[in-house]
Design an enzyme around this catalytic site. Structure first.
Site, PDB file in Angstrom:
ATOM      1  N   HIS A 171       0.822  -1.209   0.000  1.00  0.00           N
ATOM      2  CA  HIS A 171       0.000   0.000   0.000  1.00  0.00           C
ATOM      3  C   HIS A 171       0.856   1.260   0.000  1.00  0.00           C
ATOM      4  O   HIS A 171       0.512   2.255   0.617  1.00  0.00           O
ATOM      5  CB  HIS A 171      -0.897   0.052   1.234  1.00  0.00           C
ATOM      6  CG  HIS A 171      -1.747  -1.154   1.456  1.00  0.00           C
ATOM      7  ND1 HIS A 171      -1.242  -2.354   1.900  1.00  0.00           N
ATOM      8  CD2 HIS A 171      -3.076  -1.351   1.302  1.00  0.00           C
ATOM      9  CE1 HIS A 171      -2.234  -3.233   2.006  1.00  0.00           C
ATOM     10  NE2 HIS A 171      -3.348  -2.656   1.653  1.00  0.00           N
ATOM     11  N   GLU A 180      -8.572  -6.039  -3.818  1.00  0.00           N
ATOM     12  CA  GLU A 180      -7.647  -6.918  -3.089  1.00  0.00           C
ATOM     13  C   GLU A 180      -8.086  -8.378  -3.136  1.00  0.00           C
ATOM     14  O   GLU A 180      -7.311  -9.273  -2.800  1.00  0.00           O
ATOM     15  CB  GLU A 180      -7.532  -6.466  -1.630  1.00  0.00           C
ATOM     16  CG  GLU A 180      -6.837  -5.127  -1.486  1.00  0.00           C
ATOM     17  CD  GLU A 180      -6.839  -4.603  -0.051  1.00  0.00           C
ATOM     18  OE1 GLU A 180      -6.013  -3.742   0.244  1.00  0.00           O
ATOM     19  OE2 GLU A 180      -7.678  -5.044   0.772  1.00  0.00           O
TER      20      GLU A 180
END
Lengths: 282, 118
Positions: A59, A242
């Site tokens: 991230h 995700e």
């Protein structure tokens, strides 16, 4: 030859790291989430995997937009957890397994998956939180397996397709089963399920779509390859992409799996949290 | 679920697809926010916001969005939420705070909205 014991999925929400640190296991907000893990702990204790393949999405700690690999595999002796900008205490480094990493990289590139290899890879909450959830006290749990991190890009479009993610998993499974060591391996697919952090649609959660994914990923993952990437953004939320990590994990397990436990809870932070443990046929 | 021909940048209301176009537009802003991984850089920003933005070459639109603490304007200016989260971290904002800021809700209202989808 090595053996894949099974795969475990979990959300990897940063707030979970906080809750673990504060031991909020019985807090009314957190209990329905943490209740999903004792069966996983028991399974891990029984089977004691020696290696863990941790499939997550970085991230913005390990990679920036200057160089953004679609699929990256760690090939280091250890993986350091670092400050992600929030000043949280970092965990001690996680031991790596470079011999297994390079075996996977060799096998997968031979199978025409173009891998970015990483001899240094700081790992963020996407990698660390699942380790803490499954091996309490990580990395200092006595049963802590040696780790190979695999990160797929979900920061920047174009992201991989669901089919590519599943196929990646199939090639990963082939690589692992050909590792010339009598070792037990578990595979993590982390992230998801539906959530969106950005824009006027922030806070979007889609229980119906999550249930569709949970139902199909167990015995019919090919069905999910029909979901296009834009449809995934629309139905799972911008960060629900995700779910690709779950597909990668699932591909590696092969056809014959048994569901050991499942948990699903809305909300944890901004996310629909999902946990699933699938055991491979002996 | 089978929708052939669906796979292009469709319009999803309230959602910006962070693609190559946005990534190029927001590069300086995201690079600055990426630097906030390190505490010394967060401190340098707090000490002199204008000089820090100048150092990373933010354009006027990006600078104004930062000055205004306007998350939606940052996204319009090419910001990616994963990097912007590091900016939000400087001010100890949670993702529920940031969610509220983007949807015109208080943090409590935003939390209620999340729970309402269970």
């Amino acid at each position: 030859m090595a053996k894949i014991l099974g795969g475990i999925t979990t959300s990897h929400i940063p707030a979970v790291g906080n809750a673990i640190q504060k031991e909020l296991y019985d807090d009314p907000y957190w209990k329905p989430f943490f209740d999903g893990y004792p069966k996983v702990h028991a399974w891990i204790k029984e089977h004691k995997p020696e290696y863990v393949i941790n499939i997550y999405n970085d991230h913005g700690l390990g990679f920036f937009l200057d160089q953004m690999p679609t699929f990256a595999i760690g090939a280091a002796h250890e993986y350091k957890n670092e400050d992600e900008g929030w000043g949280l205490p970092s965990l001690d480094p996680f031991p790596g397994a470079p011999e297994l990493s390079w075996h996977i990289i060799e096998s997968m590139v031979a199978d025409e998956f173009d891998i970015t290899s990483c001899q240094e890879l700081p790992v963020d909450h996407g990698f660390v939180v699942p380790m803490q959830l499954f091996w309490p006290g990580a990395p200092h749990n006595p049963d802590m397996p040696k780790a190979v991190p695999i990160s797929a890009n979900t920061v920047q479009h174009p992201i991989p397709t669901l089919k590519r993610a599943l196929d990646f998993g199939k090639a990963l499974g082939k690589a692992l089963r050909s590792f010339p060591e009598d070792a037990k391996i578990v595979i993590l697919g982390t992230g998801g399920l539906s959530h969106q952090l950005d824009g006027q649609r922030a806070g979007f959660i889609n229980k119906e779509f999550d249930q569709y994914c949970l139902e199909n990923i167990v015995h019919n993952p090919e069905e999910l390859t029909k979901v296009s990437r834009m449809e995934l953004v629309e139905k799972a939320g911008a960060q629900g992409t995700e779910f690709l990590m779950w597909m990668m994990m699932r591909g590696a397990l092969g056809d014959d799996v048994t569901e050991i436990t499942r948990n699903y809870h809305i909300p944890i932070s901004n996310t629909a949290a999902g946990t699933l443990l699938l055991e491979c046929a002996a | 679920m089978d929708q052939p021909g669906f796979d292009y940048h469709i319009d999803i209301p309230g959602t910006t697809i962070f693609d190559g176009k946005q990534a190029m537009k927001g590069y300086a802003l995201n690079k600055m926010c990426y630097s906030f991984n390190k505490s010394e850089n967060r401190e340098a920003f707090r000490a002199d916001e204008e000089a820090y933005m100048e150092k990373f070459g933010l354009n006027d639109e990006q600078k104004q969005a930062i000055r205004d603490r306007n998350i939606l304007a940052m996204i319009d200016a090419g910001g990616n939420i994963y990097y912007l989260a590091k900016f939000a971290g400087i001010f100890k904002l949670s993702v529920q705070d940031v969610g509220g800021m983007q949807t015109g809700r208080t943090t409590e209202e935003f939390k209620e909205f999340l729970a309402s989808q269970a």
